[in-house]
Write a protein that holds these residues in place. Structure first.
Motif, mmCIF file in Angstrom:
data_model
loop_
_atom_site.group_PDB
_atom_site.id
_atom_site.type_symbol
_atom_site.label_atom_id
_atom_site.label_comp_id
_atom_site.label_asym_id
_atom_site.label_seq_id
_atom_site.Cartn_x
_atom_site.Cartn_y
_atom_site.Cartn_z
ATOM 1 N N ILE A 139 0.858 -1.189 0.000
ATOM 2 C CA ILE A 139 0.000 0.000 0.000
ATOM 3 C C ILE A 139 0.886 1.227 0.000
ATOM 4 C CG2 ILE A 139 -1.834 1.230 1.220
ATOM 5 C CD1 ILE A 139 -2.657 -1.437 2.474
ATOM 6 N N GLU A 140 0.914 1.938 -1.117
ATOM 7 C CA GLU A 140 1.889 3.014 -1.304
ATOM 8 C C GLU A 140 1.691 4.171 -0.342
ATOM 9 O OE1 GLU A 140 1.585 5.343 -4.927
ATOM 10 O OE2 GLU A 140 -0.337 4.383 -5.366
ATOM 11 N N GLU A 141 0.477 4.364 0.190
ATOM 12 C CA GLU A 141 0.246 5.452 1.130
ATOM 13 C C GLU A 141 1.064 5.295 2.411
ATOM 14 O OE1 GLU A 141 -2.880 5.588 -1.818
ATOM 15 O OE2 GLU A 141 -2.167 3.932 -0.553
ATOM 16 N N PHE A 142 1.565 4.091 2.667
ATOM 17 C CA PHE A 142 2.414 3.844 3.833
ATOM 18 C C PHE A 142 3.887 4.167 3.554
ATOM 19 C CE2 PHE A 142 -1.322 1.691 5.217
ATOM 20 C CZ PHE A 142 -1.241 1.524 6.586
ATOM 21 N N LYS A 143 4.204 4.532 2.316
ATOM 22 C CA LYS A 143 5.599 4.802 1.957
ATOM 23 C C LYS A 143 5.990 6.214 2.364
ATOM 24 C CE LYS A 143 5.949 1.586 -1.929
ATOM 25 N NZ LYS A 143 6.147 1.446 -3.399
ATOM 26 N N ASN A 144 6.174 6.409 3.669
ATOM 27 C CA ASN A 144 6.628 7.686 4.192
ATOM 28 C C ASN A 144 7.325 7.435 5.520
ATOM 29 O OD1 ASN A 144 4.502 7.932 6.427
ATOM 30 N ND2 ASN A 144 3.227 7.699 4.580
ATOM 31 N N ALA A 145 8.051 8.415 6.001
ATOM 32 C CA ALA A 145 8.865 8.236 7.209
ATOM 33 C C ALA A 145 8.026 7.904 8.435
ATOM 34 C CB ALA A 145 9.690 9.496 7.458
ATOM 35 N N THR A 146 6.765 8.314 8.446
ATOM 36 C CA THR A 146 5.920 8.112 9.622
ATOM 37 C C THR A 146 5.403 6.677 9.722
ATOM 38 O OG1 THR A 146 5.222 10.424 9.516
ATOM 39 C CG2 THR A 146 3.872 8.942 10.847
ATOM 40 N N TYR A 147 5.075 6.060 8.593
ATOM 41 C CA TYR A 147 4.380 4.768 8.632
ATOM 42 C C TYR A 147 5.095 3.617 7.928
ATOM 43 C CZ TYR A 147 0.354 7.234 10.524
ATOM 44 O OH TYR A 147 -0.475 7.962 11.332
ATOM 45 N N GLU A 148 6.256 3.863 7.321
ATOM 46 C CA GLU A 148 6.879 2.826 6.516
ATOM 47 C C GLU A 148 7.461 1.664 7.328
ATOM 48 O OE1 GLU A 148 9.920 4.735 4.309
ATOM 49 O OE2 GLU A 148 11.137 5.286 6.064
ATOM 50 N N LYS A 149 7.601 1.824 8.643
ATOM 51 C CA LYS A 149 8.153 0.741 9.456
ATOM 52 C C LYS A 149 7.093 -0.243 9.953
ATOM 53 C CE LYS A 149 12.219 3.336 11.006
ATOM 54 N NZ LYS A 149 12.991 3.855 12.165
ATOM 55 N N ARG A 202 -10.540 5.404 -4.056
ATOM 56 C CA ARG A 202 -10.273 4.107 -3.442
ATOM 57 C C ARG A 202 -9.299 4.227 -2.276
ATOM 58 N NH1 ARG A 202 -12.489 -0.184 -5.725
ATOM 59 N NH2 ARG A 202 -13.257 -0.068 -7.870
ATOM 60 N N SER A 203 -8.447 5.221 -2.294
ATOM 61 C CA SER A 203 -7.469 5.392 -1.213
ATOM 62 C C SER A 203 -7.926 6.387 -0.158
ATOM 63 C CB SER A 203 -6.123 5.846 -1.787
ATOM 64 O OG SER A 203 -6.220 7.150 -2.333
ATOM 65 N N GLN A 204 -9.112 6.929 -0.319
ATOM 66 C CA GLN A 204 -9.587 7.977 0.589
ATOM 67 C C GLN A 204 -9.596 7.509 2.037
ATOM 68 O OE1 GLN A 204 -13.445 9.498 -0.465
ATOM 69 N NE2 GLN A 204 -13.567 10.861 1.292
ATOM 70 N N TRP A 205 -10.095 6.296 2.286
ATOM 71 C CA TRP A 205 -10.173 5.802 3.669
ATOM 72 C C TRP A 205 -8.781 5.557 4.237
ATOM 73 C CZ3 TRP A 205 -8.425 1.151 5.628
ATOM 74 C CH2 TRP A 205 -8.091 0.144 4.710
ATOM 75 N N ILE A 206 -7.832 5.150 3.392
ATOM 76 C CA ILE A 206 -6.472 4.896 3.866
ATOM 77 C C ILE A 206 -5.801 6.213 4.258
ATOM 78 C CG2 ILE A 206 -4.196 4.002 3.237
ATOM 79 C CD1 ILE A 206 -5.632 2.095 1.299
ATOM 80 N N ARG A 207 -5.947 7.228 3.414
ATOM 81 C CA ARG A 207 -5.350 8.528 3.734
ATOM 82 C C ARG A 207 -5.978 9.141 4.981
ATOM 83 N NH1 ARG A 207 -6.626 11.847 -0.556
ATOM 84 N NH2 ARG A 207 -7.902 10.268 -1.583
ATOM 85 N N SER A 208 -7.283 8.916 5.148
ATOM 86 C CA SER A 208 -7.938 9.403 6.357
ATOM 87 C C SER A 208 -7.399 8.708 7.598
ATOM 88 C CB SER A 208 -9.450 9.164 6.244
ATOM 89 O OG SER A 208 -10.112 9.547 7.424
ATOM 90 N N LEU A 209 -7.171 7.405 7.489
ATOM 91 C CA LEU A 209 -6.620 6.638 8.613
ATOM 92 C C LEU A 209 -5.223 7.114 8.985
ATOM 93 C CD1 LEU A 209 -6.519 4.215 10.577
ATOM 94 C CD2 LEU A 209 -5.840 2.789 8.623
ATOM 95 N N LEU A 210 -4.430 7.487 7.996
ATOM 96 C CA LEU A 210 -3.035 7.853 8.238
ATOM 97 C C LEU A 210 -2.853 9.335 8.532
ATOM 98 C CD1 LEU A 210 -1.195 5.683 5.544
ATOM 99 C CD2 LEU A 210 -1.821 5.109 7.896
#
Length: 395
Positions: A108-118, A174-182
């Protein structure tokens, strides 16, 4: 108050279970119903692959005092769904499509950032990802969920920032809920704290969908439910069976009877399934049998061991709705019985809101299922009291 017929394949005394405990259990359910703490109750007890006690009491429909809850009634299982999600993840691990220490960002590419990638898959399974906990988990006075933030991530369709490309627009929706979660900061670094997150299991459902190439709900039905012969288990209950479903309020009835557009909603991997005593018993017996039932293999022995063994490092704390439990223990998808419980250490399973529980007890080679539908936010006697009576029944 009504009672369905009793089914016994073997007698309780043949299993080492005290018959008096069964009487106490049924009296316990009847008292809770009389006190209006629960609307109805149903339970199933088994030992060594045979059911030795099963019964049901109370009202089926909140609108009809004369309706009868039967032992084959269909009822929502809420978070017990998470055990099916974990099973799906482990199936895909066994197929080489996933691995537990894999970063979620690889799927899930929305997790590809310093905050959530681990965050890794096993963090989601153990509720240690740091993702938003369920509303009310921290006993906050005004709880909110990630869905309350959806409006902030609506794609622009007008003005200078409008998304005009159809593919980009579909991707954003389709990614709206994921971005809201993050949105915002995580509760903790991955693996540090246990914070119960149904949203994390919705993410697991998305991973199942992407890794398997089919919608999560279709995958669960085709790869788990149908092979196990769970013929009265559904995400969407067929209309012809609505008269056999227990509802405790208008919200539940509308959820099952009205059409909902779920095209851009998350996979219902944290909750959303409906089932019966017998069907959940079959699922639990599969786990008790190390992944196999009636010659059908759903999981390997190793996967069941992983699911049902503590997956947390020493020192992980769980706030746990005010409990502040030090050295929390949790399986990879399943809750584990603690040393202060009446059930044997080594038992595992999951509870569902609204309310129900599935327990797998390897020590007594037992599967326990019970439903205690209630409109009360919390009724300790319906869950804790019930399992204490059952736990004390083993001779």
């Amino acid at each position: 108050m009504s009672t369905s017929g009793v089914y016994t394949a073997i007698q309780p005394q043949e299993t080492g279970f005290d018959p008096d405990a069964r009487i106490r259990l049924e009296e316990h359910f009847k008292k809770l119903i009389e006190q209006n703490q629960i609307q109805s109750a149903a339970y199933l007890l088994s030992s060594n692959g045979k059911v030795f006690a099963k019964n049901a009491f109370g009202q089926l429909k909140y609108t009809d005092p004369d309706s009868v809850y039967k032992d084959d009634t269909i009822r929502k299982i809420a978070s017990v769904t998470k055990l099916f999600t974990a099973t799906a993840i482990f199936q895909l691990v066994e197929q080489g499509k996933l691995f537990l220490r894999q970063s979620v960002s690889e799927w899930i590419e929305e997790f590809k950032n310093a905050t959530y990638e681990k965050i890794q898959i096993w963090h989601l399974l153990t509720h240690t990802s740091g993702l938003q906990a369920d509303p009310g988990y921290f006993q906050e006075p005004y709880p909110r969920g990630w869905w309350d933030m959806l409006f902030a991530f609506e794609p622009e369709t007008e003005g200078p920032d409008a998304v005009t490309d159809p593919e980009d627009l579909e991707k954003e929706r389709r990614s709206q809920w994921i971005r809201s979660l993050l949105a915002g900061q995580p509760l903790s670094a991955p693996g540090v704290e246990w914070s119960y997150s149904s949203a994390g299991f919705n993410v697991l459902g998305e991973i199942v969908s992407r890794a398997s190439g089919m919608p999560f709900e279709q995958y669960v039905m085709e790869k788990i439910v149908k092979p196990l012969g769970m013929n009265r288990t559904f995400f969407e209950i067929p209309e012809e069976l609505h008269d056999e479903v227990c509802w405790i309020n208008e919200h539940e009835e509308n959820r099952d009877t009205k059409k909902h557009d779920r095209k851009y909603s998350p996979q219902r991997a944290g909750g959303g399934m409906n089932s019966t005593l017998d069907d959940l018993y079959r699922f639990g017996q599969m786990l008790l049998n190390n992944g196999t039932l009636d010659g059908v293999k759903i999981l390997s022995r190793k996967s069941v061991e992983k699911m049902s063994s503590n997956g947390l490092n020493s020192g992980v704390e769980g706030f746990c709705w005010g409990g502040r439990i030090k050295n929390f223990t949790y399986g990879l998808g399943a809750s584990l019985t603690g040393h202060d419980d009446w059930l044997p250490v080594g038992s595992y399973g999951h509870e569902g809101a609204g309310r129900c529980k599935l327990i797998v007890d390897p020590q007594h080679q037992s599967v326990v299922v019970f439903f205690v539908p209630s409109n009360l936010d919390w009724c300790p006697g319906s869950i804790n009291g019930t399992q204490n009576i059952i736990g004390s029944g083993w001779l």
